[in-house]
Design an enzyme around this catalytic site. Structure first.
Site, short mmCIF file in Angstrom:
data_model
loop_
_atom_site.label_atom_id
_atom_site.label_comp_id
_atom_site.label_asym_id
_atom_site.label_seq_id
_atom_site.Cartn_x
_atom_site.Cartn_y
_atom_site.Cartn_z
N LEU A 150 19.02 -3.73 -33.43
CA LEU A 150 19.81 -4.80 -32.79
C LEU A 150 21.27 -4.40 -32.62
CD1 LEU A 150 18.24 -7.93 -34.57
CD2 LEU A 150 17.38 -6.66 -32.60
N ILE A 184 17.10 3.94 -36.54
CA ILE A 184 16.37 5.22 -36.60
C ILE A 184 17.32 6.41 -36.74
CG2 ILE A 184 14.25 4.46 -35.44
CD1 ILE A 184 15.37 5.93 -32.94
N ARG A 219 23.78 3.60 -24.57
CA ARG A 219 23.54 4.08 -23.21
C ARG A 219 24.68 3.86 -22.21
NH1 ARG A 219 24.33 0.29 -19.33
NH2 ARG A 219 23.06 -1.62 -19.49
N THR A 221 18.45 10.55 -18.48
CA THR A 221 19.11 10.01 -17.29
C THR A 221 19.34 11.07 -16.23
OG1 THR A 221 21.25 9.18 -16.51
CG2 THR A 221 21.26 10.17 -18.67
N SER A 246 30.25 12.51 -19.13
CA SER A 246 30.79 11.61 -20.17
C SER A 246 30.17 12.03 -21.49
CB SER A 246 30.41 10.15 -19.89
OG SER A 246 29.02 9.96 -20.15
N TYR A 281 28.45 10.17 -23.41
CA TYR A 281 27.07 9.67 -23.39
C TYR A 281 26.14 10.67 -22.68
CZ TYR A 281 23.21 7.41 -20.95
OH TYR A 281 21.99 7.14 -20.40
N HIS A 282 26.56 11.12 -21.48
CA HIS A 282 25.70 12.06 -20.75
C HIS A 282 25.55 13.39 -21.51
CE1 HIS A 282 26.76 9.36 -17.31
NE2 HIS A 282 25.47 9.47 -17.17
N LYS A 298 22.75 13.10 -23.89
CA LYS A 298 21.45 13.17 -23.20
C LYS A 298 21.12 14.61 -22.82
CE LYS A 298 20.19 8.85 -23.05
NZ LYS A 298 18.88 8.33 -23.44
N VAL A 330 19.18 1.63 -13.32
CA VAL A 330 18.17 0.58 -13.21
C VAL A 330 18.84 -0.66 -12.62
CG1 VAL A 330 16.46 -0.80 -14.44
CG2 VAL A 330 16.99 1.53 -15.23
N GLU A 385 35.78 12.16 -11.80
CA GLU A 385 34.66 12.68 -11.00
C GLU A 385 35.13 12.88 -9.56
OE1 GLU A 385 31.48 9.77 -10.80
OE2 GLU A 385 32.82 8.21 -10.10
N1 LIG Z 1 19.96 0.90 -17.96
C1 LIG Z 1 19.99 1.93 -17.13
O1 LIG Z 1 20.39 1.80 -15.95
C2 LIG Z 1 19.51 3.29 -17.59
C3 LIG Z 1 19.52 4.34 -16.66
C4 LIG Z 1 19.10 5.61 -17.07
C5 LIG Z 1 18.65 5.81 -18.36
N2 LIG Z 1 18.63 4.78 -19.26
C6 LIG Z 1 18.18 5.07 -20.63
O2 LIG Z 1 17.22 4.13 -21.05
C7 LIG Z 1 17.41 3.83 -22.44
C8 LIG Z 1 17.50 2.33 -22.60
O3 LIG Z 1 18.58 1.81 -21.82
P1 LIG Z 1 18.90 0.25 -21.81
O4 LIG Z 1 19.63 -0.03 -20.55
O5 LIG Z 1 17.66 -0.50 -22.12
O6 LIG Z 1 19.92 0.17 -23.02
P2 LIG Z 1 20.16 -1.02 -24.08
O7 LIG Z 1 21.46 -0.73 -24.76
O8 LIG Z 1 20.00 -2.34 -23.41
O9 LIG Z 1 18.96 -0.82 -25.11
C9 LIG Z 1 18.95 0.17 -26.10
C10 LIG Z 1 18.31 -0.45 -27.33
O10 LIG Z 1 18.26 0.53 -28.37
C11 LIG Z 1 18.67 -0.05 -29.60
N3 LIG Z 1 19.22 1.03 -30.43
C12 LIG Z 1 20.29 1.83 -30.18
N4 LIG Z 1 20.49 2.69 -31.20
C13 LIG Z 1 19.52 2.44 -32.12
C14 LIG Z 1 19.19 3.00 -33.37
N5 LIG Z 1 19.93 3.96 -33.91
N6 LIG Z 1 18.12 2.52 -34.05
C15 LIG Z 1 17.37 1.52 -33.51
N7 LIG Z 1 17.62 0.94 -32.32
C16 LIG Z 1 18.69 1.40 -31.63
C17 LIG Z 1 19.71 -1.10 -29.20
O11 LIG Z 1 19.86 -2.13 -30.16
C18 LIG Z 1 19.12 -1.63 -27.88
O12 LIG Z 1 18.29 -2.75 -28.08
C19 LIG Z 1 18.69 4.54 -22.88
O13 LIG Z 1 18.37 5.66 -23.65
C20 LIG Z 1 19.35 4.94 -21.59
O14 LIG Z 1 20.03 6.14 -21.74
C21 LIG Z 1 19.05 3.52 -18.89
#
Ligand SMILES: NC(=O)c1ccc[n+]([C@@H]2O[C@H](COP(=O)([O-])OP(=O)(O)OC[C@H]3O[C@@H](n4cnc5c(N)ncnc54)[C@H](O)[C@@H]3O)[C@@H](O)[C@H]2O)c1
Length: 410
Positions: A41, A83, A109, A153, A195, A197-198, A201, A227, A340
């Site tokens: 969470l 985790i 993310r 990503t 970044s 973050y990237h 990844k 997304v 960028e």
């Molecule tokens: N949203 C986008 O547009 C998008 C685009 C490309 C890639 N992604 C990838 O998809 C994945 C999910 O993205 P999202 O938009 O759902 O993000 P989000 O932040 O809404 O969801 C990530 C979830 O992971 C949980 N979390 C984070 N660290 C944790 C940990 N150490 N232990 C347990 N839970 C943990 C968070 O509480 C959250 O609920 C990410 O890895 C992101 O890089 C998302």
């Protein structure tokens, strides 16, 4: 669609409370998989830190799961585990539940959040790299043959190519040896992260290569586009199942942010000239792609399977014009908080998902309208002061706050 009993799997969804993880958990459960969510969470805690919540009223996990059972008769399990930190507890749950597959969304993310301060950079690196490494290490430690599906990503590639289409993970190269022989090789397509973050990844990819080579872990890495959308078939079943909708300057992603801004009467804020081209995918296709990735697991001796999980590319300015035409919203050009190029082209291959049966949901006015309607319905919950992007990539850059109306609109 409901799976045959023999196709039904036990699946862990790490990060199953998040924007992509929640609708994916519901979808996998709906088609007949036995789903267990693991999430600490942390995303909800970041909402508290930033004082910016989801535009849509997301329910506590207990209410979400109760609503799912009431609507479908299906149960989804839940463990609150970090985790990245609680390795022993995570391993214990793997050993007791014995999943067939693990879908890993559990990372920080947001690129802007990862660039906010040294504290945010360090948190993103510690969280994302430890989370991914712990998952791999625990799979090997458990002795189970678990297929890992990870969400990466498209952004790792830095939004530019030498004119070629970005391949699905691997690049054919020819190198010249010292004796003059020419040798062909396949290497990971080079990353160019924009970044912190990237960067995490990009590093995840090396962890996958190593554990696949050394321990034959079966891995599918999905390089996802941005997304957009909010609802899926399953989240629409009951208001308590609603998905999160991020609109703030750190977590709001480009198309959803434009649609929300138009719906609440805020200028559609384009960073820089809007000449950036990005890859996109609708949330309904995200959940379908994860379903397809699980159904098409690589064999144990196979290399890491990499899919480009996107359906189309668009220039940011074209999207702003499209949303403006659809909603009558005005466009404001603000300084770009990112470091960028002002303009880039992007060409991406996505043949693998198409060959596995993905029928892409592309940008269509009906779906754009639907997102605008959702944003309009909850417009009263929006805090307009949280909309501008305030994180900048370097100290010299100015945050992207729209200026006075007359000067900023075009
Ligand atoms: N949203 C986008 O547009 C998008 C685009 C490309 C890639 N992604 C990838 O998809 C994945 C999910 O993205 P999202 O938009 O759902 O993000 P989000 O932040 O809404 O969801 C990530 C979830 O992971 C949980 N979390 C984070 N660290 C944790 C940990 N150490 N232990 C347990 N839970 C943990 C968070 O509480 C959250 O609920 C990410 O890895 C992101 O890089 C998302």
């Amino acid at each position: 669609m409901n799976l045959e009993k023999s196709q039904s799997k036990k699946i862990f969804v790490l990060g199953g409370d998040g924007f992509c993880g929640w609708p994916t958990s519901l979808h996998l459960s709906n088609i007949g998989h036995d789903v267990v969510i693991i999430d600490n969470l942390s995303r909800r805690n970041i909402d508290n830190e930033l004082e910016a919540g989801s535009l849509t009223p997301i329910q506590p996990m207990g209410t979400r799961l109760e609503a799912w059972e009431e609507n479908t008769g299906k149960k989804i399990g839940f463990y609150n585990i970090d985790i990245a930190e609680d390795y022993d507890q995570f391993l214990q749950v793997i050993q007791s539940e014995q999943p067939d597959a693990i879908v890993h969304f559990a990372e920080q993310r947001s690129a802007p959040y990862s660039m906010k301060s040294p504290k945010h950079k360090r948190y993103t690196v510690n969280n994302n790299l430890n989370a991914t490494h712990n998952v791999l290490c625990a799979i090997v430690d458990s002795g189970l043959d678990i297929h890992l599906v990870h969400l990466g990503t498209m952004g790792v590639y830095g939004y530019g190519t030498a004119g070629m289409k970005i391949p699905e993970g691997y690049l054919d190269v020819e190198v010249q040896t010292e004796s003059g022989d020419r040798v062909e090789q396949q290497i990971l397509y080079p990353t160019n992260p924009g970044s912190v973050y990237h960067m995490t990844k990009s590093q995840d990819q090396l962890l996958f290569q190593y554990y696949n080579k050394n321990d034959s872990v079966r891995i599918t890495d999905l390089h996802q586009g941005i997304v957009w959308g909010t609802n899926t078939e399953e989240t629409k079943m009951d208001e308590r199942l609603i998905n999160r909708f991020d609109y703030d300057g750190d977590y709001g992603t480009v198309l959803n942010r434009f649609l929300m801004q138009a719906a609440v009467g805020y200028p559609i804020t384009v960073h820089g000239t809007g000449g950036q081209t990005r890859a996109f995918i609708h949330i309904q296709d995200t959940v379908r792609c994860v379903e397809l990735a699980i159904a098409n697991a690589p064999a144990r001796e196979e290399r890491v399977m990499i899919f480009n999980q996107m359906t189309e590319t668009h220039r940011v300015n074209d999207l702003a014009q499209l949303v403006s035409k659809l909603t009558g919203g005005e466009i404001a050009y603000v300084s770009n908080p990112r470091k960028e190029a002002a303009k880039n082209d992007l060409h991406v291959k996505n043949d693998l998902f198409l060959s596995k049966g993905l029928n892409p949901t592309t940008l269509d006015n009906g779906l754009l309208q639907e997102v605008t309607e959702v944003a309009g319905k909850y417009a009263h919950r929006a805090d307009h002061s949280k909309i501008p992007a305030t994180s900048t990539w370097t100290k010299e850059q100015k945050p992207g706050v729209p200026e006075a109306k007359e000067e900023s609109s075009v």
